[in-house]
Scaffold this active site. Structure first.
Site, mmCIF file in Angstrom:
data_model
loop_
_atom_site.group_PDB
_atom_site.id
_atom_site.type_symbol
_atom_site.label_atom_id
_atom_site.label_comp_id
_atom_site.label_asym_id
_atom_site.label_seq_id
_atom_site.Cartn_x
_atom_site.Cartn_y
_atom_site.Cartn_z
ATOM 1 N N GLN A 159 -7.837 -24.455 -40.851
ATOM 2 C CA GLN A 159 -8.596 -24.767 -39.645
ATOM 3 C C GLN A 159 -7.944 -25.954 -38.933
ATOM 4 O OE1 GLN A 159 -12.061 -23.340 -39.243
ATOM 5 N NE2 GLN A 159 -11.871 -24.022 -37.151
ATOM 6 N N PHE A 160 -6.900 -25.668 -38.140
ATOM 7 C CA PHE A 160 -6.195 -26.749 -37.452
ATOM 8 C C PHE A 160 -7.088 -27.467 -36.455
ATOM 9 C CE2 PHE A 160 -5.656 -23.428 -34.323
ATOM 10 C CZ PHE A 160 -5.610 -24.096 -33.103
ATOM 11 N N THR A 161 -8.151 -26.832 -35.993
ATOM 12 C CA THR A 161 -9.028 -27.450 -34.994
ATOM 13 C C THR A 161 -9.806 -28.648 -35.557
ATOM 14 O OG1 THR A 161 -10.813 -25.878 -35.427
ATOM 15 C CG2 THR A 161 -9.262 -25.319 -33.667
#
Length: 150
Positions: free
Chosen positions: A78-80
């Site tokens: 989950q890069f966000t």
């Protein structure tokens, strides 16, 4: 590294209409990696999550770990989690780790967690468009950041 750990009754990840992984009781872990992260962050976070006591004991007190309840884990990249939202209303992702840096750490995290649990962990697919379904149990949601160890 940042992780959002949700205690779930069940969770699954679907990619292109096909369920890639699903679990029953355990943790859905959303994992973000930044370029400053190292294997030391992986090791610290795995140990912390494996021993996190948020499952009920015989008195319904959160006193048992995922190891104690033989729970399962589903780990989704989950890069966000590294969104920067200070300027304007459109987040930027400059703090998120590059694929070259993040993928090996994500894979190491999944392997070490699997080793700790003595069972495979479910995973998403790094960089894919994923649909996550879960039933948060409690709800219990805990955020961890390896840059805030103290």
């Amino acid at each position: 590294m940042r992780a959002v750990i949700q205690r779930v009754s069940h969770a699954s990840v679907t990619i292109e209409g096909k369920v890639k992984a699903s679990i029953q009781q355990g943790f859905l872990i959303l994992l973000g990696v930044c370029n400053e992260d190292t294997m030391e962050d992986v090791e610290w976070l795995v140990k912390k999550i494996a021993n996190l006591r948020v499952f009920g004991d015989e008195n319904d007190v959160m006193n048992r770990s995922i190891l104690d309840v033989d729970g399962n884990c589903l780990v989704v990249s989950q890069f966000t989690l590294f969104a920067s939202y200070k300027k304007g209303n459109r987040p930027s992702w400059f703090r998120a780790g590059s694929h070259e840096h993040s993928i090996p750490l994500y894979e190491a995290f999944c392997k070490q967690l699997s080793d700790q649990l003595a069972r495979p962990v479910g995973t998403g697919e790094f960089g894919a468009d994923m649909k996550i379904e879960l039933l948060n149990d409690g709800p219990v949601t805990i955020c961890m950041d390896t840059k805030n160890k103290e």
